[in-house]
Write an enzyme that holds these catalytic residues in place. Sequence first.
Site, PDB file in Angstrom:
ATOM      1  CE1 TYR A 156     -13.973   5.977 -43.340  1.00  0.00           C
ATOM      2  CE2 TYR A 156     -14.741   4.564 -41.559  1.00  0.00           C
ATOM      3  CZ  TYR A 156     -14.967   5.207 -42.765  1.00  0.00           C
ATOM      4  OH  TYR A 156     -16.188   5.073 -43.389  1.00  0.00           O
ATOM      5  CG  ASP A 251     -13.793   8.536 -34.090  1.00  0.00           C
ATOM      6  OD1 ASP A 251     -14.564   7.772 -33.463  1.00  0.00           O
ATOM      7  OD2 ASP A 251     -13.747   8.594 -35.337  1.00  0.00           O
ATOM      8  CE  LYS A 283     -16.562   0.220 -36.433  1.00  0.00           C
ATOM      9  NZ  LYS A 283     -15.917   1.477 -36.791  1.00  0.00           N
TER      10      LYS A 283
HETATM   11  C1  LIG Z   1     -16.222   2.625 -37.761  1.00  0.00           C
HETATM   12  C2  LIG Z   1     -15.689   3.968 -37.423  1.00  0.00           C
HETATM   13  C3  LIG Z   1     -16.367   5.145 -37.762  1.00  0.00           C
HETATM   14  C4  LIG Z   1     -17.599   5.135 -38.637  1.00  0.00           C
HETATM   15  O1  LIG Z   1     -18.663   4.472 -38.049  1.00  0.00           O
HETATM   16  P1  LIG Z   1     -19.869   3.956 -39.003  1.00  0.00           P
HETATM   17  O2  LIG Z   1     -20.885   3.442 -38.020  1.00  0.00           O
HETATM   18  O3  LIG Z   1     -19.287   2.921 -39.885  1.00  0.00           O
HETATM   19  O4  LIG Z   1     -20.358   5.139 -39.746  1.00  0.00           O
HETATM   20  C5  LIG Z   1     -15.883   6.347 -37.303  1.00  0.00           C
HETATM   21  N1  LIG Z   1     -14.757   6.402 -36.570  1.00  0.00           N
HETATM   22  C6  LIG Z   1     -14.061   5.300 -36.238  1.00  0.00           C
HETATM   23  C7  LIG Z   1     -12.840   5.420 -35.394  1.00  0.00           C
HETATM   24  C8  LIG Z   1     -14.499   4.048 -36.666  1.00  0.00           C
HETATM   25  O5  LIG Z   1     -13.774   2.961 -36.372  1.00  0.00           O
END
Ligand SMILES: *Cc1c(COP(=O)(O)O)cnc(C)c1O
Length: 446
Positions: A156, A251, A283
């Site tokens: 994701y 990511d 995060k």
């Molecule tokens: C949480 C997450 C996102 C999205 O971040 P948001 O602040 O919720 O938009 C993107 N990539 C990864 C790996 C994530 O865990």
Amino acid sequence: MTPSPAPSTAPDSDAPASAALLERATRVIPGGVNSPVRAFRAVGGTPRFIASAQGPWLTDVDGKRYVDLLCSWGPMILGHAHPDVLEAVRTAAAKGFSFGTPSENEVLLAEEIVARIEPLEQVRLVSSGTEATMSAVRLARGVTGRAVIVKFAGCYHGHVDALLAAAGSGLATLALPDSAGVPAEMTADTIVLPYNDVAALEAVFAARGGEIAAVITEAAAGNMGVVPPARGFTEALRRVSREHGALLISDEVMTGFRCSKAGWFGLEGPYAGGAPDIFTFGKVMGGGFPAAAFGASTEIMAHLAPVGPVYQAGTLSGNPVATAAGLATLRGCTDELYPRLETTAHTIADAARTALAAEGVAHTVQWAGSMFSVFFRDSPVTNYDEARDQDTAAYGRFFHSMLESGVHLPPSAFEAWFVSGSHDEEAVGVILDALPAAARAAAHSG
Ligand SMILES: *Cc1c(COP(=O)(O)O)cnc(C)c1O
């Protein structure tokens, strides 16, 4: 094992105030929630409306306390309302909330991030992980002049149109959008491959290498449950993408500053074939406030406006209060913190394993640093198909038993469990005491 549907309802008699708020919320907010994962759809029952949080504890609107293993889906690595972060936020907020001009905190946070991750020379601050990955993809396309993005099923990257495709686990399937409202053209240049499958990657690059702008991957997957890259997988991504002139986007929105001081890269890197080209963060780096980032070498970042032609912007980007919270949080992410997180996480995971084994419940625990998840199946998970092949109904029963005993797990079997530096003996004790009954509940349907 065949996954069975989770129960649509569960006992919530101890959460009347949450139930009442949910009813009101449902009238004015779709599904009553501002992010779908909060809705308890996967486990049934009523999401708890949290009134306050301190250290490892959540207190809901009914006054019931829970040990928090959600940690806001990762950010709260120091625990809730940590005094140093609170002080930084108070100080920053007292000086004004947003200027629309450059400010010092942005520089300090960018310096802190760049100092932690060796290959990074520059970062651009944004407000969410979604923005970070969306901008990273645009940057990669701008740098290479190519359109195609390769992603992996089960990873994701936020709700970016082009990345909302995890469909198809066969070899090099053309991606179909996962969401209504994403026209097929938006994912027409997205190729979805099975995670940890180097042969599939090589095949797709052999066929279309000259069209591929970037490969984007979760540094260690955490959004299908924790599925770390197999040995050599990240290096294969690096090697194959470089051979074909494509960029590698790592990511680290979830793993960044969570798995180690330098994220997953700090655990697994440096890589023999070179580092990823672009990193994304979110995060933890916001400490519970909206702050995220993407970064790369100065050469790559020079393609961004105002220096280069790739446009990217944000009214609240580098917000002075959010950056103060992020900076104070990262400063609290010391060398001493990470071993402590791992010890706490292992204590919890070991106890979960023991409890589930005692009840004969199929389970597998997987790790990325102190991030872990418990899959309700017997064999290891290396990709999304395997992650989906687990007993989600058993997880639902387990989840609700834990909740009743005062432990708030992620409300889905496909999520990582997060601990914080504030999880002390008392909090861990509550978890250990709750596990045997939860394992019994998981073992017995109905
Ligand atoms: C949480 C997450 C996102 C999205 O971040 P948001 O602040 O919720 O938009 C993107 N990539 C990864 C790996 C994530 O865990």
